[in-house]
Scaffold this motif. Structure first.
Motif, PDB file in Angstrom:
ATOM      1  N   VAL A   1       0.789  -1.020  -0.027  1.00 46.14           N
ATOM      2  CA  VAL A   1      -0.137  -0.076   0.014  1.00 46.14           C
ATOM      3  C   VAL A   1       0.744   1.282   0.017  1.00 46.14           C
ATOM      4  O   VAL A   1       2.123   0.999   0.361  1.00 46.14           O
ATOM      5  CB  VAL A   1      -0.912   0.147   1.066  1.00 46.14           C
ATOM      6  CG1 VAL A   1      -2.022  -0.970   1.071  1.00 46.14           C
ATOM      7  CG2 VAL A   1      -0.006  -0.183   2.416  1.00 46.14           C
ATOM      8  N   PRO A   2       0.405   2.376  -0.382  1.00 44.19           N
ATOM      9  CA  PRO A   2       1.150   3.639  -0.413  1.00 44.19           C
ATOM     10  C   PRO A   2       1.714   4.045   0.945  1.00 44.19           C
ATOM     11  O   PRO A   2       1.084   3.678   1.881  1.00 44.19           O
ATOM     12  CB  PRO A   2       0.102   4.818  -0.855  1.00 44.19           C
ATOM     13  CG  PRO A   2      -0.721   3.838  -1.804  1.00 44.19           C
ATOM     14  CD  PRO A   2      -1.125   2.698  -0.798  1.00 44.19           C
TER      15      PRO A   2
ATOM     16  N   SER B   1      -6.808   1.180  -2.856  1.00 42.65           N
ATOM     17  CA  SER B   1      -6.697   1.228  -4.172  1.00 42.65           C
ATOM     18  C   SER B   1      -5.697   2.049  -4.851  1.00 42.65           C
ATOM     19  O   SER B   1      -5.519   2.014  -6.064  1.00 42.65           O
ATOM     20  CB  SER B   1      -8.320   2.044  -4.743  1.00 42.65           C
ATOM     21  OG  SER B   1      -9.190   0.994  -4.523  1.00 42.65           O
ATOM     22  N   GLY B   2      -4.828   2.511  -4.000  1.00 44.52           N
ATOM     23  CA  GLY B   2      -3.612   3.279  -4.645  1.00 44.52           C
ATOM     24  C   GLY B   2      -3.702   4.763  -4.863  1.00 44.52           C
ATOM     25  O   GLY B   2      -3.026   5.337  -5.351  1.00 44.52           O
TER      26      GLY B   2
END
Length: 671
Positions: free
Chosen positions: A28-29, A537-538
């Motif tokens: 994940v970011p 979801s980015g």
């Protein structure tokens, strides 16, 4: 109801439609990783030591600092209403009490008669009116569900609501701002906090006022305005390595608080003045905690009407002083531990009136408790087993009371033993089973045990020294799954409530007295879900749908008298409550939309000629609130909110309508 059910189904579908993607996401970011780390909440109430939520066997719901920031709430009562944990008694003005948790509630007026315990920083709050605790003071609220009497003694039957106040943060920070809104609402506030070297501090102050509000069905509701102020401070000093001492002070005062009466009997001139002041001093290390606290709570009611044919205002004053000492030591052996502690609490109540006898005699309550709770960690911390035992001794006194010459001072004692046990089994790092079983109790209050007097209207009130404490035996079992930005919990609970204390008229004694009767059977499920679909979801934006639901599968009285008068279904217990919403935000902005649903309830109808004898169904309702904030530059934050977004007619208490659509906007300078 059908429209709302459709809304819920749609919401849940949209919220979790990305679940498979989230659970297979390998990375994940950075923003998402930071948020995931921040969600590892620390608790102090469930086990009286700081530990991750996943290690606690009880079901726990946390109102976080982020939730509070994005809420339209003005006080702790509003925050608990948004949490949708059960019944809430909220009147116009500044009164939110009778909070329900698993079918058991705080008392409408008395801390001693509550079956849910309200705490501030681990000690008694000294009031059942959560509207007296301003939102500016609150860091987070931990709602620990199920029996907690082993650690906290009397009243912790349905659970514990622990309000954690703010402390100084590293560096030097502050803010100043104001708000304006509907119904002539005005508010100014300032905050200063910091931590430098050995010293930390927190200061906050606010002043607000509001005029009479309007309801969709009734127009303007006269006599609903108020003024209030708050000043709070906490100063801490690090004495030695990992030794910390702190002193805290809280002041809240409300005046000219309108008491409009019910719609069937409006009252344009009754009002109240209320105060709450608190002081505490705490010394703690890694394995020891010692605290003294003192709280002074005041409620002064002014009846502006005629009194006994005389045009004087009837003023009644209730003073409640609560103080206590607690000591606690933790012994650790590898991954195992045992907590040993003791506490003393004293609650003194004094009542007076300017036009006759007080409504209640003065009293004093002393509670002495010792407890121990141990936890064994097995299989590399995958299995945690806990067990606890507590002994309490109570001294109850009814005291001589000016204005009630017939009071006979009297003292009655009793004691009680409480046990509980729990387990946590971590099947994986993300998935765990939890179980909790225990007994809890509510000790009789001084008037229930020791009162003996004749009122000014001729009724004799007589305590029963043979009363037993109200008791409950509860168990719950649940599963918890958390992975990255997805959090979920499902809990089943069952409670057998017995030895309920009932007030009744005994014709043999010719007196109003008390006895123990059968209580109730309570059962249900609790569900909480949240998932940040945006970060998972980015995207560089947080979009987090969430829900908290309590659904009662059983809430049945066992008391024959109550069943004969009102039916088997418990009064003031909604079948289900739920909070459904979505939080969103980036560095410069954030927002929250939340819908709070309260189901049908069976309640007493106090309108003449029933006067409480008849039971009616109070319909369900949904309140939707929206709040957003925007930071155009680093030091400036602009906020806007809409409460009751769809301008629904609703009431927490029958015949006491709440405000219609309400707009508030504010600005804060941050430094």
């Amino acid at each position: 109801m059908k429209r709302f059910s459709s809304f819920v189904i749609t919401f849940l579908f949209l919220a979790f439609s990305h679940l498979p993607f989230a659970l297979t996401l390998s990375a994940v970011p950075v923003f998402a990783e930071q948020k995931t780390a921040s969600l590892e909440e620390i608790l102090v109430t469930a086990t009286k030591v700081e530990e991750p939520k996943k290690d606690v066997p009880a079901s726990v719901q946390i109102i976080t600092r982020e939730d509070i920031k994005n809420s339209t709430a003005k006080d702790a009562g509003d925050l608990i209403s948004e949490a949708s944990i059960g019944h809430v008694h909220k009147y116009p003005g500044v009164l939110t009490s009778r909070i329900g948790l698993r079918g058991l509630t705080t008392d409408l007026f008395s801390d001693l008669k509550s079956r849910v315990l309200v705490l501030i920083n681990g000690h008694r709050a000294g009031t059942v009116n959560l509207a007296k605790i301003p939102v500016e003071d609150i860091e987070r609220i931990e709602i620990v569900k199920g029996p907690a009497s082993v650690l906290y003694g009397s009243s912790a039957m349905g659970g514990v609501i622990n309000i954690i106040t703010k402390e100084g943060k590293e560096g030097f920070h502050g803010s100043i701002g104001g708000e304006v809104g509907s119904w002539d609402y005005r508010k100014g506030f300032a905050e200063l906090n910091g931590k430098k070297g050995l010293f930390d501090f927190y200061l906050t102050a606010s002043r607000s006022s509001m005029g009479d509000y309007e309801s969709r069905d009734y127009g303007k509701i006269q006599n609903t305005g108020y003024d209030d102020e708050t000043v709070s401070a906490r100063f801490g000093y690090k004495l030695f390595d990992r030794h910390h001492m702190s002193i805290g002070f809280q002041h809240w005062r409300g005046w000219g608080i309108g008491s409009p009466g019910a719609r069937y009997s409006p009252d344009p001139d009754n009002y109240s003045d209320k105060w709450r002041d608190g002081f505490d001093i705490e010394y703690k290390t890694e394995d020891f905690n010692g605290k003294y606290y003192l709280l002074k709570d005041r409620d002064e009611s002014h009846d502006g009407g005629m009194t006994y044919g005389i045009g004087n205002s009837d003023i009644s004053l209730t003073k409640t002083d609560t103080q206590g000492v607690s000591l606690q030591k933790t012994f650790a052996l590898d991954d195992h531990r045992i907590i040993i502690g003791g506490q003393w609490d004293r609650i003194e109540v004094e009542s007076s009136r300017n036009t006759g006898a007080p409504y209640n005699p003065n009293s004093r309550y002393d509670s002495y408790g010792i407890f121990a709770e141990g936890r064994i960690s097995l299989f590399d911390k995958k299995l945690l087993l806990s067990a606890g035992l507590r002994y309490d001794y109570f001294e109850n006194r009814v005291l001589s009371t000016p204005g009630i010459p017939s009071v006979k001072p009297r003292k009655e004692d009793l004691d009680n033993v409480t046990v509980r046990g729990g387990l946590v089994y971590k099947l994986t790092d993300n998935f765990s089973f939890k179980g909790n079983i225990g007994t809890a109790f509510r000790a009789p209050a001084p008037d229930e045990l020791a009162t003996d007097y004749v009122s000014s209207w001729g009724t004799r009130y007589l305590g029963n020294p043979n009363l037993k404490p109200e008791k409950s035996t509860s168990y719950d079992a649940g599963i918890e799954y958390s992975k990255d930005l997805f959090k979920s919990c499902l809990t089943f609970f069952h409670t057998d409530f017995k030895d309920k204390i009932l007030s009744y008229y005994d014709s043999t004694l010719s007196a109003q007295t008390f006895k123990n009767v059968d209580g109730a059977a309570l059962q249900g499920i609790e569900v909480s879900l949240s998932y940040d679909v945006g970060l998972a979801s980015g995207l560089n934006v947080s979009i987090e749908p969430f829900t908290n639901i309590t659904y009662h599968t059983k809430y049945s009285s066992k008391d024959d008298l109550e069943i004969s008068k009102y039916g088997k279904t418990l009064l003031y217990t909604p079948k289900w409550t739920g909070a459904f919403g979505i939080k969103a935000g980036q560095e410069k902005w954030d927002a929250m939309l939340i819908a709070n649903y309260t189901g049908d309830e069976r309640v007493q109808d106090w309108a003449p000629p029933s006067n409480g004898e008849n039971v009616v169904k109070k319909g369900d309702f949904t309140v939707v609130n929206l709040k957003g904030s925007y930071r155009p530059i680093k030091n400036l934050e602009i906020t806007a909110s809409v409460e009751n977004l769809f301008d629904r007619a609703y009431e927490y208490v029958l015949s006491y309508p709440m405000p219609g659509r309400t707009f508030v906007t504010g600005v804060r300078w941050i430094f």
